[in-house]
Every structure is written in C-alpha cells, then in structure tokens.
Scaffold this motif. Structure first.
Motif, short mmCIF file in Angstrom:
data_model
loop_
_atom_site.label_atom_id
_atom_site.label_comp_id
_atom_site.label_asym_id
_atom_site.label_seq_id
_atom_site.Cartn_x
_atom_site.Cartn_y
_atom_site.Cartn_z
N TYR A 172 26.34 35.43 30.85
CA TYR A 172 26.82 35.29 32.22
C TYR A 172 26.47 36.54 33.02
O TYR A 172 26.51 37.65 32.49
N PRO A 173 26.19 36.38 34.32
CA PRO A 173 25.98 37.55 35.16
C PRO A 173 27.24 38.42 35.16
O PRO A 173 28.35 37.90 35.20
N ALA A 174 27.06 39.74 35.08
CA ALA A 174 28.21 40.64 35.07
C ALA A 174 27.77 42.05 35.44
O ALA A 174 26.64 42.44 35.22
N ALA A 200 32.29 38.20 44.49
CA ALA A 200 32.69 36.79 44.49
C ALA A 200 33.68 36.63 45.64
O ALA A 200 34.72 37.29 45.65
N ILE A 217 29.04 33.38 45.44
CA ILE A 217 28.70 34.44 44.49
C ILE A 217 27.47 35.16 45.02
O ILE A 217 26.45 34.54 45.30
N ASN A 229 24.81 40.18 41.01
CA ASN A 229 24.90 39.99 39.57
C ASN A 229 26.35 39.98 39.09
O ASN A 229 26.79 40.85 38.36
N SER A 263 29.91 37.22 38.08
CA SER A 263 30.46 35.90 37.81
C SER A 263 31.98 36.05 37.84
O SER A 263 32.49 37.17 37.86
N ARG A 307 34.30 29.37 34.28
CA ARG A 307 33.49 30.57 34.56
C ARG A 307 32.53 30.19 35.67
O ARG A 307 31.70 29.29 35.50
N ILE A 308 32.66 30.80 36.82
CA ILE A 308 31.84 30.48 37.98
C ILE A 308 30.67 31.46 38.03
O ILE A 308 30.87 32.68 38.12
N VAL A 309 29.46 30.94 37.94
CA VAL A 309 28.26 31.78 37.89
C VAL A 309 27.38 31.61 39.12
O VAL A 309 26.43 32.36 39.30
N GLU A 310 27.68 30.60 39.93
CA GLU A 310 26.91 30.41 41.15
C GLU A 310 27.82 29.87 42.25
O GLU A 310 28.90 29.34 41.97
N TYR A 335 33.51 39.58 36.91
CA TYR A 335 32.73 40.32 35.93
C TYR A 335 31.46 40.84 36.57
O TYR A 335 30.86 40.20 37.40
#
Length: 190
Positions: free
Chosen positions: A102-104, A110, A148, A151, A153, A168-171, A190
């Motif tokens: 995951y991006p972090a 966010a 988002i 980099n 999430s 987990r929201i990544v986009e 993150y």
C-alpha cells in the motif's frame, strides 16, 4: 397518538424483546463469521447458548465490547467472541492480515469530504495521523467522498477505535464504499 398505533408499537417492542432472532437486522455493520459462531444471551461464556451461525456466513455486527460482539445472522441474534468475527470485504480473514504494498509515508494527504465528488467541508490528514474517534472532532458519520493525493493510503472504519468494518483506501473515491458512506468513525493515514 391513536390507541391502535400505541398497541402496534407495544407489540413490536414485545416481539423484538421476546424473540430477537426472528429476522436479521437491517442496521449494523457488515461482517463475517470467520469460524462457526456460538451465540449467547450476554457477553461472556457464562451466558446460555441461544443459537449458532455457520462459518463464512454474512452477519450484521450490532455492537462490540472488548472481546464480545452482539451479532445477527442466519441462526439468530446473540453475543459471540470478537476474535471469530471478520470485518473485511470477504470472509477470508482480517482486513489487514495481508499487507500488500500500500502507498505510505508521503508526501501526500487524504482529504475526506462531507459531499460526494469532493464537495462540502473537508477533513485532511497526512501520513502518521490517527483519529480513533471522529466524534471528538465533530465529524463522525459525515463523510461521503475521499481524495488521496501523493504517496499515502488510509485505513477507514465504521466504528470508533478501528472496530467493525474497515477498508484500506488507496485511491480517490467520488463516493465512499456503501458501508462507509456517512458511516465513518475512525481514520489512520499511512
């Protein structure tokens, strides 16, 4: 209130108290029986068993305490062990058990919005920021979309302190997931 309406209300309350397992709840957080569930009258092993729910069955989680949750599903309503309840998109296990890439770490943010399509008031956070109870910030159950940037999430959960259904929201999402839309109570970026 008319007499008929009062009697109907009293009957509805009596049916729900006497036989709460007659139908699955409409409200509550979506969850899964990760293992077969024994349902009990109260939150503890000393309470009588009132029913069972099969492994991998979809359930509604009505509320949780430290180690017990009140659930409703095919097999009845009752208290069961929190460790046997899953809150992910599927019954395969805890949402964060597998840690994909995951991006972090940022840079980035966010931003959660009260309206769909990134409209309305916003609440933004960067990597490392944790909000276990959004009610303390006056924004509990108010978000409908998330943007988002960079980099990062975010872990977003329906209940305080990262209980219940989490994602987990990544986009960016123009509209939050149906289980989180206007039902978001804790966030970790993150």
């Amino acid at each position: 209130m008319k007499l008929f309406q009062r009697l109907l209300l009293a009957l509805t309350i009596m049916v729900s108290v006497v036989s709460p397992s007659m139908a699955e709840s409409v409200t509550g957080s979506h969850g899964w029986a990760r293992q077969p569930l024994s349902l009990r009258d109260g939150p503890g092993a000393a309470y009588a068993v009132t029913g069972n729910i099969a492994e991998n069955a979809a359930i509604k989680v009505l509320r949780c305490q430290k180690v017990w949750c009140l659930v409703d599903g095919p097999g009845g309503r009752g208290w069961t062990s929190l460790e046997r309840v899953g809150f992910g998109l599927s019954p395969e296990g805890p949402l964060f058990a597998i840690q994909p890439n995951y991006p972090a770490g940022g840079p980035g943010s966010a931003c959660f919005y009260t309206g769909t399509n990134y409209s309305g008031s916003s609440f933004c956070a960067g990597p490392g920021e944790v909000f276990p109870d959004l009610a303390l910030h006056g924004v509990d159950n108010s978000f409908a979309s998330v943007k988002i940037s960079g980099n990062v999430s975010a872990a977003a959960c329906r209940e305080r302190k990262f209980h219940s259904y989490c994602e987990r929201i990544v986009e960016s999402q123009l509209v939050l997931d149906r289980y989180l839309n206007r039902n978001l109570s804790s966030i970790r970026v993150y």
